[in-house]
Motif scaffolding. Structure first.
Motif, PDB file in Angstrom:
ATOM      1  N   ILE A 199      -6.298  -6.354 -11.290  1.00 34.58           N
ATOM      2  CA  ILE A 199      -6.686  -7.731 -11.626  1.00 34.58           C
ATOM      3  C   ILE A 199      -5.714  -8.783 -11.102  1.00 34.58           C
ATOM      4  CG2 ILE A 199      -8.033  -7.122 -13.687  1.00 34.58           C
ATOM      5  CD1 ILE A 199      -5.595  -7.878 -15.368  1.00 34.58           C
ATOM      6  N   HIS A 200      -4.567  -8.353 -10.570  1.00 35.11           N
ATOM      7  CA  HIS A 200      -3.545  -9.347 -10.238  1.00 35.11           C
ATOM      8  C   HIS A 200      -3.573  -9.769  -8.769  1.00 35.11           C
ATOM      9  CE1 HIS A 200      -1.879  -7.004 -13.711  1.00 35.11           C
ATOM     10  NE2 HIS A 200      -1.803  -8.236 -14.180  1.00 35.11           N
ATOM     11  N   THR A 201      -3.042 -10.963  -8.543  1.00 33.77           N
ATOM     12  CA  THR A 201      -2.784 -11.440  -7.189  1.00 33.77           C
ATOM     13  C   THR A 201      -1.288 -11.286  -6.925  1.00 33.77           C
ATOM     14  OG1 THR A 201      -4.619 -12.987  -7.314  1.00 33.77           O
ATOM     15  CG2 THR A 201      -2.907 -13.465  -5.675  1.00 33.77           C
ATOM     16  N   LEU A 202      -0.947 -10.805  -5.735  1.00 37.06           N
ATOM     17  CA  LEU A 202       0.452 -10.534  -5.409  1.00 37.06           C
ATOM     18  C   LEU A 202       1.210 -11.837  -5.172  1.00 37.06           C
ATOM     19  CD1 LEU A 202      -1.019  -7.825  -4.943  1.00 37.06           C
ATOM     20  CD2 LEU A 202       0.492  -7.439  -2.990  1.00 37.06           C
ATOM     21  N   ARG A 203       2.444 -11.874  -5.691  1.00 34.71           N
ATOM     22  CA  ARG A 203       3.287 -13.054  -5.499  1.00 34.71           C
ATOM     23  C   ARG A 203       4.609 -12.637  -4.870  1.00 34.71           C
ATOM     24  NH1 ARG A 203       3.718 -14.227 -11.682  1.00 34.71           N
ATOM     25  NH2 ARG A 203       4.466 -12.115 -11.279  1.00 34.71           N
ATOM     26  N   GLU A 204       5.230 -13.557  -4.157  1.00 31.13           N
ATOM     27  CA  GLU A 204       6.578 -13.339  -3.627  1.00 31.13           C
ATOM     28  C   GLU A 204       7.474 -12.923  -4.799  1.00 31.13           C
ATOM     29  OE1 GLU A 204       7.430 -14.038  -0.201  1.00 31.13           O
ATOM     30  OE2 GLU A 204       9.289 -12.983  -0.725  1.00 31.13           O
ATOM     31  N   GLY A 205       8.259 -11.884  -4.585  1.00 27.48           N
ATOM     32  CA  GLY A 205       9.142 -11.414  -5.651  1.00 27.48           C
ATOM     33  C   GLY A 205       8.560 -10.280  -6.474  1.00 27.48           C
ATOM     34  N   ASP A 206       7.224 -10.056  -6.354  1.00 28.37           N
ATOM     35  CA  ASP A 206       6.611  -8.898  -7.033  1.00 28.37           C
ATOM     36  C   ASP A 206       6.962  -7.615  -6.293  1.00 28.37           C
ATOM     37  OD1 ASP A 206       5.255 -10.319  -8.987  1.00 28.37           O
ATOM     38  OD2 ASP A 206       3.341 -10.343  -7.913  1.00 28.37           O
ATOM     39  N   MET A 207       6.805  -6.492  -6.998  1.00 26.82           N
ATOM     40  CA  MET A 207       6.733  -5.194  -6.338  1.00 26.82           C
ATOM     41  C   MET A 207       5.310  -4.679  -6.530  1.00 26.82           C
ATOM     42  SD  MET A 207      10.235  -3.376  -7.687  1.00 26.82           S
ATOM     43  CE  MET A 207       9.767  -3.548  -9.414  1.00 26.82           C
ATOM     44  N   LEU A 208       4.815  -3.954  -5.538  1.00 28.89           N
ATOM     45  CA  LEU A 208       3.507  -3.308  -5.667  1.00 28.89           C
ATOM     46  C   LEU A 208       3.730  -1.810  -5.748  1.00 28.89           C
ATOM     47  CD1 LEU A 208       0.342  -3.752  -5.558  1.00 28.89           C
ATOM     48  CD2 LEU A 208       0.528  -3.002  -3.176  1.00 28.89           C
ATOM     49  N   LEU A 209       3.192  -1.199  -6.796  1.00 26.92           N
ATOM     50  CA  LEU A 209       3.262   0.256  -6.929  1.00 26.92           C
ATOM     51  C   LEU A 209       1.896   0.843  -6.572  1.00 26.92           C
ATOM     52  CD1 LEU A 209       4.922   2.330  -9.730  1.00 26.92           C
ATOM     53  CD2 LEU A 209       2.608   2.894  -8.960  1.00 26.92           C
ATOM     54  N   LEU A 210       1.899   1.706  -5.560  1.00 28.02           N
ATOM     55  CA  LEU A 210       0.670   2.416  -5.169  1.00 28.02           C
ATOM     56  C   LEU A 210       0.853   3.899  -5.442  1.00 28.02           C
ATOM     57  CD1 LEU A 210      -2.157   2.334  -3.730  1.00 28.02           C
ATOM     58  CD2 LEU A 210      -0.929   3.008  -1.654  1.00 28.02           C
ATOM     59  N   ASP A 211      -0.005   4.454  -6.274  1.00 31.43           N
ATOM     60  CA  ASP A 211      -0.045   5.893  -6.545  1.00 31.43           C
ATOM     61  C   ASP A 211      -1.443   6.333  -6.141  1.00 31.43           C
ATOM     62  OD1 ASP A 211       0.007   8.475  -7.536  1.00 31.43           O
ATOM     63  OD2 ASP A 211       0.814   7.919  -9.494  1.00 31.43           O
ATOM     64  N   ALA A 212      -1.541   6.949  -4.974  1.00 35.50           N
ATOM     65  CA  ALA A 212      -2.860   7.244  -4.403  1.00 35.50           C
ATOM     66  C   ALA A 212      -2.744   8.428  -3.473  1.00 35.50           C
ATOM     67  CB  ALA A 212      -3.392   6.030  -3.637  1.00 35.50           C
ATOM     68  N   GLY A 213      -3.821   9.190  -3.401  1.00 37.60           N
ATOM     69  CA  GLY A 213      -3.844  10.329  -2.503  1.00 37.60           C
ATOM     70  C   GLY A 213      -5.256  10.681  -2.110  1.00 37.60           C
ATOM     71  N   ALA A 214      -5.359  11.398  -1.011  1.00 37.58           N
ATOM     72  CA  ALA A 214      -6.654  11.843  -0.502  1.00 37.58           C
ATOM     73  C   ALA A 214      -6.903  13.279  -0.909  1.00 37.58           C
ATOM     74  CB  ALA A 214      -6.682  11.723   1.016  1.00 37.58           C
ATOM     75  N   GLU A 215      -8.176  13.633  -0.905  1.00 38.08           N
ATOM     76  CA  GLU A 215      -8.606  15.021  -1.099  1.00 38.08           C
ATOM     77  C   GLU A 215      -9.407  15.384   0.150  1.00 38.08           C
ATOM     78  OE1 GLU A 215     -10.280  16.237  -4.908  1.00 38.08           O
ATOM     79  OE2 GLU A 215     -12.152  16.780  -3.915  1.00 38.08           O
ATOM     80  N   THR A 216      -9.033  16.459   0.821  1.00 39.51           N
ATOM     81  CA  THR A 216      -9.726  16.820   2.062  1.00 39.51           C
ATOM     82  C   THR A 216     -11.162  17.249   1.766  1.00 39.51           C
ATOM     83  OG1 THR A 216      -9.141  19.164   1.947  1.00 39.51           O
ATOM     84  CG2 THR A 216      -7.571  17.706   3.038  1.00 39.51           C
ATOM     85  N   ASP A 217     -11.928  17.485   2.835  1.00 44.95           N
ATOM     86  CA  ASP A 217     -13.299  17.965   2.620  1.00 44.95           C
ATOM     87  C   ASP A 217     -13.314  19.400   2.081  1.00 44.95           C
ATOM     88  OD1 ASP A 217     -12.335  18.834   5.017  1.00 44.95           O
ATOM     89  OD2 ASP A 217     -13.979  18.065   6.227  1.00 44.95           O
ATOM     90  N   MET A 218     -12.171  20.082   2.126  1.00 50.88           N
ATOM     91  CA  MET A 218     -12.034  21.390   1.461  1.00 50.88           C
ATOM     92  C   MET A 218     -11.515  21.220   0.032  1.00 50.88           C
ATOM     93  SD  MET A 218     -12.548  24.039   3.696  1.00 50.88           S
ATOM     94  CE  MET A 218     -11.322  25.314   3.363  1.00 50.88           C
ATOM     95  N   HIS A 219     -11.239  19.961  -0.346  1.00 52.41           N
ATOM     96  CA  HIS A 219     -10.879  19.596  -1.732  1.00 52.41           C
ATOM     97  C   HIS A 219      -9.446  19.924  -2.130  1.00 52.41           C
ATOM     98  CE1 HIS A 219     -14.953  18.293  -2.218  1.00 52.41           C
ATOM     99  NE2 HIS A 219     -15.369  19.446  -1.771  1.00 52.41           N
TER     100      HIS A 219
END
Lengths: 461, 461
Positions: free
Chosen positions: A231-251
């Motif tokens: 829901i947030h808009t990024l501002r100067e001085g923020d940190m962005l945390l991304l926790d994300a990963g892919a699953e292959t077509d073999m899962h």
């Protein structure tokens, strides 16, 4: 799917370990989003994938150890179906790909189980995690049937030790996962929104024909650990945390976390904490080797955080004692990592304790310790995450302070000024080798200078 | 969510129609992807959204018509939860947003239903479509409890007539849906893959904080109606069929289909068929008005296709007779459209026939006719799709030819040369007004020249 020899070998090994009984596996069905035919993306059950590799809804299978017989149950497409779907392989052709020569219509599964019960065969199954499969187990085995700890243990022993074909697949997943993180690094600029970065990250994954291995966390409020609001808009001085990963077509799954500065650089306070995080991360993965327990690595990570936060005036006392007492859970309330494979938390449906703890062990019930998904002695072939984090969670700080918890270790009076800091985590995926450890997949920017290089498009994977 | 007055008014109207009994509504829970805690994106049940607007898992509600009492059942977050999720509104605060003043813990729902049964109250509910809700209904009401046709009919009468607040939301959904289609028009070039276009289309939707209202069809093989493989690479001379729509954060759906040339233009053969499709589409939506049945519109669309295909030498005989006989189902085996709203096939979980047919009517079981989701007389406030298509489905052509079906109308000997043609469809969303019809949402490129303009980035919505 893999060559059928792999599935034949896995089933043979499982049958040898179990030696008796009927092993019953229900593949997943489709689940309705808002009505039955508007389906969520189909995800085959991981146990079914591991043993049979067949990636379509509505299948079941039995391995009959007593009679040395393996059967896949399913239904052929009708001519009407083919008009809507185009021509498809038959069930027998699909089963042959998995090295199974016997197939039967779904409707015969009930009779098959009735016969097994009449023959006094014990029916083994692993715990279901969806209502529709629970309904089917109830119908087949009665409402009081219990999952089989023997089957869970046999499968855990196999699936915890990844074969080369699995490690290759996990590294493919990590490769695309790294690309997802590089996309976020490119976009993490003031004025962008969390949801547009999340969407761009998803595109990287979907355009490969991959899916995401779990719902991404993409937030400027990393201190809220389960944050899927975007829901947030990024501002100067923020940190962005991304926790994300892919699953292959073999899962097989990848699972990475990056905490990046929004704008040109970390603030000096952010960089101080980030250095503590990096020290913790590198200390932890350097310890990895067969024979060490992951609990030791976790406590060492907590100790390293305590040492760093003492330098910043936020903790006091003996760092090792602070860690062993559980005081550092204020800043890192989760475990150092978890097993990974066909599930991003591998085999979590079997029960965490069966996967990540010595046989028969219980979890330490204390706050922080109880969140350790992996604590057992590490063995070659184990694949898991290393993901230390440092968070300033206002609600938790207030709760602990009011309760007077760990006042020997925590400088509460200094923490008021840090309640707006947020949180950070770095996460990558590691393999235990016969003589140590190996980082899996291509390189992700980790150290602060690498993050800045990646933001400038100058990081070489 | 909307202002609470809207939900209060809807519940009051429903209570007045039902007049007696206890109306039981189970909101949706989370569903595990590959284990319980790795959750699919949460989607609230549409009936629950319509009456209560509350968009979080694990809620239930009753409207007690006999005692004029409405209760929402749910559980408060614990202090432990808040550490992971951040502060959240209480159940009472959430319920107040929906205009409900009474809340109770989830555990009391069982006792509440027991009391109702003891008081001989009839318990009404609509059909569940997920296993976990089926399990809960079974526990609450017993395995043999049947959904309530009275409640279905009451809700259909309300939800089929969209209020202005709903139409506004549907038009927002269509706006983003059009943007998704413009993205595909931009990218549909030789060498691109179906999956990268699908991924880019999803990004357009996700970056708004929207979701997709159904799994997109994005294929160069539009003749396969249920095609979610995304396995092809686009080539010069192909057509790309995109059937995709967004769902707003209030969960109203858009549903559009565009068939576009890959590369610079349609081939001359494609353009001939596309002109037939356009003629059919414009004929159909120009007929829309209160009092006409959608079955008439559907048969008129089939007739127009028969006229066009006669010009191309593929059909023969009287076009109206060909349509009434069901012969045109060879080329368009699906219905002209379906109701739309909180579900892309609105209220499909209640049963298609209750939503799209006169009360008590049955579907025509003939091929083609049986796929009509909407056939009833149109009324002001109805929102639905108009989506004629023309397909050359090799398996269906072979099947019909072998069976000698409709040889008076179909020139089978000419069709061999068309088995590689593929398929096309155009779909947009329309509202019945008191004196006619209105196209909903911003303009999408439809006619061939508009498609070419959009591919060149020159289409004005």
């Amino acid at each position: 799917m893999y060559n059928k020899e792999i599935y034949i070998a896995r089933r043979k090994a499982l049958q040898q370990t179990m030696s008796h009984g009927l092993l019953l596996f229900l593949g997943n069905g489709n689940v309705g989003f808002n009505y039955a035919d508007n389906e969520y993306k189909f995800r085959q059950d991981s146990t079914f994938l591991y043993l049979f590799g067949l990636d379509m809804p509505g299948l079941a299978a039995v391995i009959d150890c007593d009679n040395n017989r393996t059967v896949i149950f399913g239904d052929e497409l009708t001519l009407d179906d083919i008009v809507w779907t185009g021509p498809m392989p038959t069930l027998a052709e699909r089963a042959a790909d998995a090295g199974v020569t016997e197939t039967l219509p779904s409707a015969l599964l009930f009779k098959h189980i009735e016969n097994a019960k009449a023959d006094k065969q014990k029916v083994h199954f692993v715990p279901p995690y969806r209502g529709d499969r629970q309904l089917l187990f109830d119908e087949l085995l009665g409402k009081n049937a219990q999952p089989s700890l023997d089957l869970i243990n046999a499968l855990v022993d196999m699936r915890n030790h990844k074969g080369p074909e699995e490690i290759a697949e996990i590294e493919k997943a990590i490769g695309i996962s790294v690309d997802m993180h590089l996309k976020a690094l490119e976009l993490a600029q003031p004025g962008r929104t969390e949801k547009e970065i999340m969407a761009a990250v998803m595109e990287v994954c979907l355009r490969e024909g991959y899916y995401y291995s779990f719902p991404a966390i993409c937030t400027t409020h990393g201190e809220t650990l389960h944050n899927h609001g975007y829901i947030h808009t990024l501002r100067e001085g923020d940190m962005l945390l991304l926790d994300a990963g892919a699953e292959t077509d073999m899962h097989y799954a990848g699972d990475l976390t990056t905490t990046m500065p929004v704008g040109s650089d970390f603030t000096s306070r952010q960089r101080e904490v980030y250095e503590v995080l990096m020290n913790t991360y590198h200390t932890a993965h350097n310890m990895l080797k067969p024979g060490i327990t992951y609990r030791e690595c976790h406590v060492k990570a907590w100790t390293t955080i305590a040492e760093g936060l003492q330098q910043l005036g936020l903790m006091k006392g003996n760092p090792t004692e602070a860690a062993e007492a559980g005081a550092v859970a204020l800043f890192m309330p989760h475990g150092l990592g978890h097993m990974m494979g066909l599930d991003v938390h591998d085999m979590e449906n079997y029960g965490e304790v069966h996967v990540g703890y010595p046989r028969g062990a219980q979890k330490d019930p204390r706050f922080g310790f109880k969140s350790l998904r992996l604590a057992r002695k590490l063995e070659p072939g184990f694949v898991f995450t290393v993901e230390p984090g440092i968070y300033f969670i206002p609600e938790l700080i207030d709760q602990w302070r009011a309760a007077g918890k760990f006042t020997d270790f925590i400088c509460y009076e200094r923490l008021d000024a840090w309640k707006d800091f947020g949180g950070m985590r770095n996460e990558e995926n590691w393999l235990i080798t016969p003589d140590g450890h190996r980082h899996l997949g291509k390189a992700k920017p980790v150290d602060a200078d690498q993050l800045l290089a990646a933001k400038a498009g100058k990081f070489e994977c």
